[in-house]
Design an enzyme around this catalytic site. Structure first.
Site, short mmCIF file in Angstrom:
data_model
loop_
_atom_site.label_atom_id
_atom_site.label_comp_id
_atom_site.label_asym_id
_atom_site.label_seq_id
_atom_site.Cartn_x
_atom_site.Cartn_y
_atom_site.Cartn_z
N SER A 1 -9.66 -1.02 7.24
CA SER A 1 -9.11 -1.07 5.88
C SER A 1 -8.33 -2.34 5.58
CB SER A 1 -8.21 0.14 5.65
OG SER A 1 -8.95 1.34 5.79
N SER B 1 -9.34 1.33 2.97
CA SER B 1 -8.52 2.12 2.06
C SER B 1 -7.46 1.30 1.35
CB SER B 1 -7.84 3.26 2.84
OG SER B 1 -7.02 2.76 3.89
N LYS C 1 0.84 -1.20 0.00
CA LYS C 1 0.00 0.00 0.00
C LYS C 1 0.88 1.25 0.00
CE LYS C 1 -3.90 1.89 2.72
NZ LYS C 1 -4.76 1.60 3.89
#
Length: 575
Positions: A168, A144, A70
């Site tokens: 997330s 996310s 990420k």
């Protein structure tokens, strides 16, 4: 077939895995998954160097496995953007959690898309594009950590690394049919992570299966002096779930946020859990759901402003308007409001621990519904708020969670559930997840503790084994001693054998069982040990020396010698 498998099912070389991954990237044509994708030639060169190390005898537990990171987590040499171009910087060092994966032989493919500044559960709040669901492109991927989850679900990466503040690391798992591990806060260090809410951020793992996700989490776990919130497993950590676990599900009133399709899927999942032999209670989780609201509706949201608020005040062109509105509003809460919310959270944590005292884990739906991209575009705030109903409170209340696939919806879409446990109960959640998924082997996340050898009433299926279960001890295998031991049957209640050391060759190998438990658990065990039993060093046939049960010579002098049976259970069977 997964892009990383050969036709025969054998594990391919690191170079072959890399080539298959880039072929899969081209095949799937999902450019929105990546913010920075490394050049294939560069990654192939890294794979070739890895193969040379393996040929030289290097032991690399994750050799050649591919990682999607990420893009709010630093990887040296790759820009960190947090999905905002104007925020981008070039880190000089790799986040410690990622560095540990690389040291174990994993290869980073690139940096993945996310809800900007890790603010959102939808996966659409990014100037790099909305990340579409891996299985149903008209639906959202969840955020996310959207890109990392989809990279795994599409068969490109083996491991996806995300972060989780409000859910997330779990919502994208549910939407894409994956396992998501959100360990106890601080167990996987957040060094090198752009903070969202620094006190409640966790680095998380996505995997197609529980075993690989757990292996990755175990390698990333461990204290990190560069992370002031880093933690280690305590001396009281539990190493295993009970053999007859008790779960709890929410009372019907707590489940009203679920869409009809998700409610039906949850009921099917619960029914399957009962059929698998789990005991299930109904509990009211309203105090937890109330606490969840504090993450965005309370003063706690000020932590988001502390992280990147000043940057967004400059109105960068690439800032997502929804993210900007949320973080800018977080400047408003007062200091006394923040302090009051901390008190509210302390009370909620206490309530959560009381609720969890009599059960092994909460079994919860991961999220409430699976919206379309169009629906989120029409209502970005309202839908996002609902999606965090069952995830928002976990980090606020210092709970750990493992997200796994549940029963699919009637329409065939993925649905996910979570096993939620108190802080440091991670291994219990892993064990329960493995049983729910009917995994034959349960992966090990917690690798500390001490080993204890038992030879009688504490063996599995024996009357005092419950004492080991109560301490969270984990079965580590069957064992045999050297031939320097004799076994006697003592006149006790319940009946117990006495293992006594003698001269080499004057005894026989005695069968027992080995368990792993915490240091504090061993101390409690020793403190409660009745005479004439004792704990001392026991020599095993394989050359190891472990702590084990023995008895004093005087207590066994008048006992019946049963050495010829080779073990307590064999003696009981022959009686």
């Amino acid at each position: 077939m997964n892009a990383h498998q050969t036709d025969s099912g054998a594990s391919p070389s690191p170079s072959a895995r890399v080539a298959a991954a880039y072929a899969r990237i081209a095949e799937t044509d999902r450019p929105e998954v990546w913010i920075t994708l490394r050049d294939e030639a560069e990654v192939l060169a890294e794979a070739a160097a890895l193969e040379e190390r393996l040929a030289g005898g290097a032991e690399l537990p994750l050799a050649g496995l591919l990682v999607a990171v990420k893009d709010n987590i630093d990887v040296a040499g790759l820009p960190t953007t947090a999905a905002c171009p104007e925020f981008a910087y070039m880190p000089q060092e790799t986040a410690s959690a990622i560095a540990r994966l690389v040291d174990a032989g994993a290869i980073v493919l690139g940096k993945t898309n996310l809800d900007q500044f890790a603010t959102g559960l939808v996966g659409t709040r990014s100037p790099y594009g909305a990340v579409r669901n891996a299985l149903h492109p008209e639906l959202i991927s969840g955020g996310s950590s959207s890109g990392s989850a989809v990279a795994v679900a599409l068969g490109i990466a083996d491991i996806g690394i995300g972060t989780d503040t409000a859910g997330s690391g779990r919502v994208p798992a549910a939407f894409n049919g994956l396992v998501g591990i959100k360990a106890t806060l601080g167990i996987i260090p957040a060094h090198g992570v752009v903070p969202a809410c620094a006190d409640y951020d966790a680095v998380t793992v996505f995997g197609a299966d529980l075993d690989l996700a757990t292996r990755a989490a175990a390698i990333m776990a461990g204290p990190e002096p560069r992370d002031p919130r880093s933690r280690t497993w305590p001396a009281t950590v539990r190493f295993a779930a009970a053999q007859s676990p008790r779960l709890a599900i929410p009372v019907p009133a707590n489940l009203t946020p679920l869409s009809p399709a998700y409610r039906e899927a949850f009921d099917k999942t619960v029914a399957a859990t009962l059929e698998a032999g789990f005991k299930i209670d109904n509990v009211d989780i309203a105090p937890l759901l109330d606490a969840a609201l504090l993450l965005y509706d309370g003063a706690i949201v000020a932590e988001r402003y502390a992280a990147v608020g000043a940057f967004l005040d400059g109105r960068p062109a690439g800032a997502d308007p929804t993210v900007t509105a949320i973080i800018s509003a977080a400047e408003l809460p007062s200091g006394h409001a923040f302090a009051a919310d901390l008190t509210t959270l302390a009370r909620a944590r206490s309530a959560a621990l009381r609720l969890l005292e009599s059960i092994d884990a909460l079994l919860l739906p991961t999220t409430t519904e699976h919206p379309t991209l169009a629906a989120v575009q029409a209502d970005p705030i309202g839908i996002n708020r609902r999606l965090g109903t069952y995830t928002n409170f976990c980090n606020l209340l210092d709970l750990a969670a493992v997200a796994i696939p549940g029963a699919t919806t009637a329409g065939g879409a993925p649905f996910g559930v979570m096993l939620v446990v108190p802080a440091f109960g991670d291994q219990v959640a892993i064990d329960l997840a493995a049983r729910l998924q009917s995994d034959s082997a349960t992966p090990l996340l917690v690798e500390s503790g001490v080993e204890l050898a038992v030879f009688g009433a504490h063996l599995r299926d024996q009357p005092l084994h419950w004492q080991l279960e109560e301490l969270g001890a984990r079965f580590a295998g069957s064992i045999r001693t050297t031939d320097t031991y004799r076994l006697t049957a003592m006149d006790t209640t319940p009946p117990k054998p006495g293992l006594v050391r003698t001269a080499p060759g004057q005894g026989a190998p005695i069968v027992g069982e080995l368990f792993r438990l915490s240091e504090a658990g061993l101390g409690r065990f020793l403190a409660a040990l009745p005479a004439p039993m004792a704990l001392t060093a026991v020599e095993l046939e394989d050359g190891r020396t472990v702590v084990g049960f023995t008895a004093t010579h005087d207590a066994t002098a008048a006992a019946v010698d049963i050495t010829e049976y080779g073990g307590w259970k064999a003696y009981l069977s022959a009686r």
